[in-house]
Scaffold this motif. Sequence first.
Motif, PDB file in Angstrom:
ATOM      1  N   THR A 267       0.855  -1.189   0.000  1.00  0.00           N
ATOM      2  CA  THR A 267       0.000   0.000   0.000  1.00  0.00           C
ATOM      3  C   THR A 267       0.887   1.234   0.000  1.00  0.00           C
ATOM      4  N   SER A 268       0.512   2.239  -0.760  1.00  0.00           N
ATOM      5  CA  SER A 268       1.350   3.435  -0.860  1.00  0.00           C
ATOM      6  C   SER A 268       1.498   4.095   0.513  1.00  0.00           C
ATOM      7  N   TYR A 269       2.655   4.685   0.723  1.00  0.00           N
ATOM      8  CA  TYR A 269       2.979   5.291   2.023  1.00  0.00           C
ATOM      9  C   TYR A 269       1.994   6.397   2.380  1.00  0.00           C
ATOM     10  N   ASP A 270       1.633   7.233   1.420  1.00  0.00           N
ATOM     11  CA  ASP A 270       0.702   8.323   1.725  1.00  0.00           C
ATOM     12  C   ASP A 270      -0.665   7.782   2.133  1.00  0.00           C
ATOM     13  N   GLN A 271      -1.072   6.637   1.567  1.00  0.00           N
ATOM     14  CA  GLN A 271      -2.357   6.056   1.928  1.00  0.00           C
ATOM     15  C   GLN A 271      -2.320   5.470   3.331  1.00  0.00           C
TER      16      GLN A 271
ATOM     17  N   VAL B 281       8.166  10.346  -4.833  1.00  0.00           N
ATOM     18  CA  VAL B 281       6.884  10.955  -5.185  1.00  0.00           C
ATOM     19  C   VAL B 281       6.411  10.451  -6.546  1.00  0.00           C
ATOM     20  N   SER B 282       7.318  10.409  -7.525  1.00  0.00           N
ATOM     21  CA  SER B 282       6.964   9.968  -8.875  1.00  0.00           C
ATOM     22  C   SER B 282       6.511   8.510  -8.903  1.00  0.00           C
ATOM     23  N   SER B 283       7.029   7.705  -7.979  1.00  0.00           N
ATOM     24  CA  SER B 283       6.643   6.291  -7.927  1.00  0.00           C
ATOM     25  C   SER B 283       5.289   6.080  -7.279  1.00  0.00           C
ATOM     26  N   GLY B 284       4.654   7.165  -6.818  1.00  0.00           N
ATOM     27  CA  GLY B 284       3.388   7.032  -6.105  1.00  0.00           C
ATOM     28  C   GLY B 284       3.586   6.638  -4.659  1.00  0.00           C
ATOM     29  N   PHE B 285       4.668   7.105  -4.058  1.00  0.00           N
ATOM     30  CA  PHE B 285       5.000   6.809  -2.656  1.00  0.00           C
ATOM     31  C   PHE B 285       5.127   5.300  -2.439  1.00  0.00           C
ATOM     32  N   ASP B 286       5.810   4.639  -3.370  1.00  0.00           N
ATOM     33  CA  ASP B 286       5.983   3.187  -3.366  1.00  0.00           C
ATOM     34  C   ASP B 286       7.173   2.820  -2.475  1.00  0.00           C
ATOM     35  N   LEU B 287       6.891   2.198  -1.335  1.00  0.00           N
ATOM     36  CA  LEU B 287       7.941   1.872  -0.372  1.00  0.00           C
ATOM     37  C   LEU B 287       8.873   0.784  -0.900  1.00  0.00           C
TER      38      LEU B 287
ATOM     39  N   MET C 273      -0.101  16.677   3.247  1.00  0.00           N
ATOM     40  CA  MET C 273       1.132  15.908   3.378  1.00  0.00           C
ATOM     41  C   MET C 273       1.624  15.391   2.028  1.00  0.00           C
ATOM     42  N   LYS C 274       0.727  14.874   1.228  1.00  0.00           N
ATOM     43  CA  LYS C 274       1.176  14.272  -0.031  1.00  0.00           C
ATOM     44  C   LYS C 274       1.213  15.260  -1.185  1.00  0.00           C
ATOM     45  N   SER C 275       0.868  16.510  -0.918  1.00  0.00           N
ATOM     46  CA  SER C 275       0.831  17.507  -1.987  1.00  0.00           C
ATOM     47  C   SER C 275       2.237  17.902  -2.414  1.00  0.00           C
ATOM     48  N   SER C 276       2.342  18.431  -3.601  1.00  0.00           N
ATOM     49  CA  SER C 276       3.647  18.836  -4.134  1.00  0.00           C
ATOM     50  C   SER C 276       4.217  20.026  -3.373  1.00  0.00           C
ATOM     51  N   GLU C 277       3.374  20.780  -2.654  1.00  0.00           N
ATOM     52  CA  GLU C 277       3.853  21.933  -1.891  1.00  0.00           C
ATOM     53  C   GLU C 277       4.529  21.525  -0.587  1.00  0.00           C
ATOM     54  N   ASN C 278       4.348  20.262  -0.195  1.00  0.00           N
ATOM     55  CA  ASN C 278       4.905  19.818   1.082  1.00  0.00           C
ATOM     56  C   ASN C 278       6.397  19.548   0.931  1.00  0.00           C
TER      57      ASN C 278
ATOM     58  N   PHE D 101       8.374  18.373   3.312  1.00  0.00           N
ATOM     59  CA  PHE D 101       8.869  17.538   4.404  1.00  0.00           C
ATOM     60  C   PHE D 101       8.478  16.070   4.298  1.00  0.00           C
ATOM     61  N   PHE D 102       7.278  15.779   3.823  1.00  0.00           N
ATOM     62  CA  PHE D 102       6.708  14.434   3.923  1.00  0.00           C
ATOM     63  C   PHE D 102       7.579  13.383   3.227  1.00  0.00           C
ATOM     64  N   ALA D 103       7.789  13.539   1.938  1.00  0.00           N
ATOM     65  CA  ALA D 103       8.593  12.571   1.188  1.00  0.00           C
ATOM     66  C   ALA D 103      10.052  12.631   1.619  1.00  0.00           C
ATOM     67  N   LYS D 104      10.557  13.813   1.862  1.00  0.00           N
ATOM     68  CA  LYS D 104      11.958  13.982   2.269  1.00  0.00           C
ATOM     69  C   LYS D 104      12.246  13.242   3.568  1.00  0.00           C
ATOM     70  N   SER D 105      11.315  13.348   4.510  1.00  0.00           N
ATOM     71  CA  SER D 105      11.504  12.690   5.796  1.00  0.00           C
ATOM     72  C   SER D 105      11.574  11.183   5.642  1.00  0.00           C
ATOM     73  N   LEU D 106      10.722  10.621   4.817  1.00  0.00           N
ATOM     74  CA  LEU D 106      10.675   9.169   4.652  1.00  0.00           C
ATOM     75  C   LEU D 106      11.915   8.645   3.944  1.00  0.00           C
ATOM     76  N   VAL D 107      12.316   9.288   2.846  1.00  0.00           N
ATOM     77  CA  VAL D 107      13.484   8.767   2.129  1.00  0.00           C
ATOM     78  C   VAL D 107      14.749   8.922   2.967  1.00  0.00           C
ATOM     79  N   ASN D 108      14.818   9.961   3.764  1.00  0.00           N
ATOM     80  CA  ASN D 108      15.977  10.123   4.649  1.00  0.00           C
ATOM     81  C   ASN D 108      15.982   9.049   5.737  1.00  0.00           C
ATOM     82  N   ARG D 109      14.812   8.715   6.265  1.00  0.00           N
ATOM     83  CA  ARG D 109      14.706   7.669   7.290  1.00  0.00           C
ATOM     84  C   ARG D 109      15.102   6.308   6.715  1.00  0.00           C
ATOM     85  N   TYR D 110      14.653   5.997   5.501  1.00  0.00           N
ATOM     86  CA  TYR D 110      14.994   4.720   4.897  1.00  0.00           C
ATOM     87  C   TYR D 110      16.464   4.678   4.470  1.00  0.00           C
ATOM     88  N   TRP D 111      16.986   5.811   4.047  1.00  0.00           N
ATOM     89  CA  TRP D 111      18.411   5.852   3.721  1.00  0.00           C
ATOM     90  C   TRP D 111      19.237   5.476   4.952  1.00  0.00           C
TER      91      TRP D 111
END
Length: 771
Positions: free
Chosen positions: A377-381, A561-567, A509-514, A516-526
């Motif tokens: 399930t997508s992360y944003d969902q 983001v382009s992947s649809g928040f695919d973990l 959170m999932k909007s393009s104006e945010n 922090f949301f995607a940045k926080s997750l990819v940094n955590r997984y990195w």
Amino acid sequence: MRVDIPCREPSVIRLCLGVFMVFASQSVLPAAEPDAVQVAAESPPALNQSTPLVSFTNDIAPILTKTGCNTGVCHAKAGGGQNGFQLSLLGFEPLEDYEHLVREGRTRRISLAAPDQSLLLLKATGQTPHRGGIRIAMDSPEHELLRRWIAQGAPLGPDSDPVLQAIEIQPSSGVLDLHAKEQLRAIAHYSDSSTRDVTKHALYETNDRAMIGVNESGVVNAFDLPGKAAVMVRYQGQVAVYTASIPLPKDESQAATNVTTDAPPINNFIDEFVFANLRTLRIPPSPVCDDATFIRRVTLDIAGRLPSEAETQAFFADESDDRRDRVIDDLLRTPDYADYFANKWTSLLKNRRDDKSDITSNFAFHAWLRDNLLANTSYDQIVRELLAATGTVIGNPAVAWYKRVIEPKDQIEDVAQLFLGVRMQCAQCHHHPFERWSQDDYYGLAAFFSQVGRKPTAIAGEDLIFHKRGVAGAKNIKTGQTITPRALGDDVGEITADEDPRLKLADWMKSSENAFFAKSLVNRYWKHFFDRGLIEPEDDIRDTNPPTNPELLAALEQHFVSSGFDLKELVRVITQSTAYQLSSEPNELNLVDRQNFSRFYPKRLQAEVMLDAIDMVAKSRTDFANLPTGTRAVALPDNSYNKSSPFLRVFGRPEGTSVCECERVQSASLAQSLHLINASDIKGKLAFKDGRADQLAKGESLSDEDLVRELYLAAFSRTPSADELSLAQAYLSESRMKPDGSPVPADQAKRESLQDLIWALINTKEFLFNH
């Protein structure tokens, strides 16, 4: 006025003079008449109109900040400041500071009639005892400015006073050689388009004191370590950042003897940014790791377990060019992936058991999250379902989060730190000291959860969560104003009484104006895969804590983001990169690198992973109450099993009380070493009936060499070296004697020797670390 002094004792004379000075100052500024104070302050009787009027906000407050008067250990201390004199933290509230300094205590801190006798000056210069010591030198520019301000009547400032809007650092970035220095300039920009050089009064702080230093005058000094570092520059509520790249010297790079000059292969965009940064810093990467290291590393990182001997052998036998990519895909399809990452997220989401009534919600919430991860399930969902959860834990397990996080302030603090990487706790009481977040930003976020309602259900300890009809808002405890929902300064539009504001938050959170949301997750997984985030700590994203590779972080964010928040896709692209697959063996030039990913940084196995790994090598098992036989430690639903497992307690499995990854203990300790060496549960695993040692001792068809090879393959996913094989075979062939001197039977001796060998392997650093 005539004052008769009836005593010539010096101390009494000083006391009488002090009373006279207070009386004189009170005659000018009567404390009981606030309006008169303001008039007198703005229009002192003997003011020279040709002298520019000193501004408290723009001239005096910066001095109090630079000299440390308004720090948390001095007069900005919580609970009343120091000795009754309270200032706002770092001068974020200059109007309040003006009130405390000029009007409070019957104006005792300044003397308009005799400026030099003002407590503000006497204490700051050390003429009167001061616990803070001397903060300002006599006759310094700061002393003269403070004195002139008091002599002018301690004005707040003219009505036309410009407002500070931003500060600029010149230069904003630089390349520094080792031991080189650079002078920074801090330029303040005001609302009237004017600028001012505030270098002397700005505050400077480095984010890596081992790499660069900075003095009070803004002089940056590079030390001995290559890499990237930053200096945070703060001036009256505004912050800016200087970033420095510190490369290795050219001659040192060229003189290296054990460094390969071959360029590492580029597997994807991650490698382009990692290796470009390394070229800038002249840090050569280590070579790509061998297949044995890769299969063990990637299985531990994705599935939270060791690869089986069958998996390892099949991988070694595969000669296709894409065999590593296919291993990654196979691991992402296994339930082990879902178990491992559900274990990570349920801990961060505080899925803990405090009493028996929590059992239902614990199991339901863990299963809900695991199923979502398995189904990808997508992360944003997932986040949307969590934040906006309504109903009961039976019908909607996501509401279990609201059982652990009850108050709106706790909800927004956890959401901000976990899903946005922003620590908002400070802003509840005052402006964030390192960021732009204010109290209104804090309560604007809290307003999203202000309409969460609760009703008890038939299940003991479980509530029905619902949206209460009404206009959302949260009261700022300092101003008393009600703040409507707003997301870190972003407007989310009007929210009617019938709308659930949490849905608006999830949309933002999932909007393009945010930012922090995607940045926080990819940094955590990195950080999960590399043991260090591009931003450290991983949940402290702010302008004043820049990433070590901003281009890479931006590219990862965009890809996610382009992947649809695919973990799973994020895990795939990270583990497929050459950067992830580099050897952990350093060369002479990247040995000290800990931030640029020139090699793989070994990391200690987590408590659950280590326990499962020992069980896998020993072919034993750990039984957990009320769970099926064979349940892995990484699949435990909550923290309650820590109590029954000495191993999990000693090796630092978190209790689920914090959204910070730092709750997990990853450092080694004496207790851990002793546990691995001599604990009863470890002995029991080695001697487990039908365990590996027992089975191998009964296998007559296997030679000692075969036995050793199997153990090394199980523990390290590799075959033993010639020396290791020779040493292990020699030990297995040794005879064993009983205490009475008689020989131990051959089958028993073989079993005990195998147990000893397994014990030796699980106590090695190679086993205890993912490398």
